[in-house]
Write an enzyme that holds these catalytic residues in place. Structure first.
Site, PDB file in Angstrom:
ATOM      1  N   TYR A 266      38.043  38.102  34.746  1.00 47.54           N
ATOM      2  CA  TYR A 266      37.334  38.407  35.985  1.00 47.54           C
ATOM      3  C   TYR A 266      35.940  37.763  35.996  1.00 47.54           C
ATOM      4  O   TYR A 266      35.430  37.395  37.049  1.00 47.54           O
ATOM      5  CB  TYR A 266      37.222  39.927  36.149  1.00 47.54           C
ATOM      6  N   GLU A 267      35.351  37.608  34.828  1.00 48.36           N
ATOM      7  CA  GLU A 267      34.002  37.041  34.715  1.00 48.36           C
ATOM      8  C   GLU A 267      33.993  35.514  34.672  1.00 48.36           C
ATOM      9  O   GLU A 267      32.926  34.893  34.670  1.00 48.36           O
ATOM     10  CB  GLU A 267      33.307  37.601  33.463  1.00 48.36           C
TER      11      GLU A 267
ATOM     12  N   VAL B 245      45.672  36.846  31.991  1.00 48.75           N
ATOM     13  CA  VAL B 245      45.822  38.150  32.632  1.00 48.75           C
ATOM     14  C   VAL B 245      47.288  38.540  32.476  1.00 48.75           C
ATOM     15  O   VAL B 245      48.175  37.797  32.900  1.00 48.75           O
ATOM     16  CB  VAL B 245      45.434  38.103  34.131  1.00 48.75           C
TER      17      VAL B 245
ATOM     18  N   GLY C 243      51.008  48.107  34.575  1.00 49.55           N
ATOM     19  CA  GLY C 243      51.684  49.013  35.487  1.00 49.55           C
ATOM     20  C   GLY C 243      50.881  49.368  36.723  1.00 49.55           C
ATOM     21  O   GLY C 243      51.295  50.234  37.496  1.00 49.55           O
ATOM     22  N   THR C 244      49.737  48.694  36.924  1.00 53.55           N
ATOM     23  CA  THR C 244      48.889  48.992  38.089  1.00 53.55           C
ATOM     24  C   THR C 244      48.617  47.703  38.858  1.00 53.55           C
ATOM     25  O   THR C 244      48.860  46.605  38.360  1.00 53.55           O
ATOM     26  CB  THR C 244      47.543  49.605  37.633  1.00 53.55           C
TER      27      THR C 244
ATOM     28  N   HIS D  28      45.953  46.244  39.182  1.00 51.93           N
ATOM     29  CA  HIS D  28      44.818  45.543  38.578  1.00 51.93           C
ATOM     30  C   HIS D  28      45.129  44.058  38.364  1.00 51.93           C
ATOM     31  O   HIS D  28      44.284  43.193  38.611  1.00 51.93           O
ATOM     32  CB  HIS D  28      44.462  46.217  37.237  1.00 51.93           C
TER      33      HIS D  28
ATOM     34  N   PHE E 284      42.236  24.828  35.941  1.00 49.84           N
ATOM     35  CA  PHE E 284      42.640  26.229  35.924  1.00 49.84           C
ATOM     36  C   PHE E 284      43.573  26.475  34.745  1.00 49.84           C
ATOM     37  O   PHE E 284      44.777  26.255  34.827  1.00 49.84           O
ATOM     38  CB  PHE E 284      43.331  26.581  37.246  1.00 49.84           C
TER      39      PHE E 284
ATOM     40  N   ARG F 201      52.838  30.181  25.928  1.00 51.33           N
ATOM     41  CA  ARG F 201      52.067  29.200  26.690  1.00 51.33           C
ATOM     42  C   ARG F 201      50.773  28.784  25.978  1.00 51.33           C
ATOM     43  O   ARG F 201      50.114  27.845  26.374  1.00 51.33           O
ATOM     44  CB  ARG F 201      51.760  29.755  28.078  1.00 51.33           C
TER      45      ARG F 201
END
Length: 156
Positions: free
Chosen positions: A59-60, A83, A87-88, A90, A115, A129
């Protein structure tokens, strides 16, 4: 008149590169960083021309990339993170924020940002990966060099 075809190469000459790497999931991002450094050095980029900045999580990454673009003399930046789906929701929020943030920075600063942020369903996919089946950090480094080369050809 023939059609003009412009294509980049990984031989961009003497360039300066920034790398932003997330510390979250470092067992994966450290391997990706190694792959990126190996690809850059293998294509003639000196260690003196590489700046690595580690940030807390994916996120940063956009803010850290922005700081490099604004405060360092670089020809481009590689963004490395991972990432992993949970289960959410997020996962979707973080992926969307990082993707949009990096896209906005590319257009704002008119410099390439590769990216290298993995978005996977589980740790096994991420590890694959990051080295077991290729290294997306190395692939991102090669993509960055090609984009720098394209930029050089289109602006010279």
């Amino acid at each position: 008149m023939a059609t003009e075809i412009i294509e980049g190469s990984t031989n961009a000459g003497k360039v300066k590169v920034g790398i932003v790497v997330s510390r979250w999931n470092s067992m994966i991002t450290d391997k990706m960083l190694e792959g990126a450094l190996q690809a850059l050095k293998g294509n003639g980029i000196s260690e003196d021309d590489i700046t690595v900045v580690k940030c807390p999580g994916s996120y940063e990454i956009p803010l850290t990339v922005q700081k490099i673009l604004e405060n360092r003399e670089v020809d481009g930046v590689i963004a490395i993170g991972v990432v992993i789906r949970g289960g959410t929701p997020h996962f979707e929020y973080v992926c969307d924020a990082v993707n949009r943030g990096i896209t906005d920075l590319i257009l704002k600063h008119n410099k390439p940002v590769a990216f290298g942020v993995l978005t996977t369903d589980d740790v096994k996919q991420a590890l694959e990966r990051a080295g077991d089946k290729g290294n997306k950090g190395g692939e991102a480094a090669l993509a960055l060099l090609e984009m720098i080369s394209i930029d050089q050809k289109l602006t010279s």
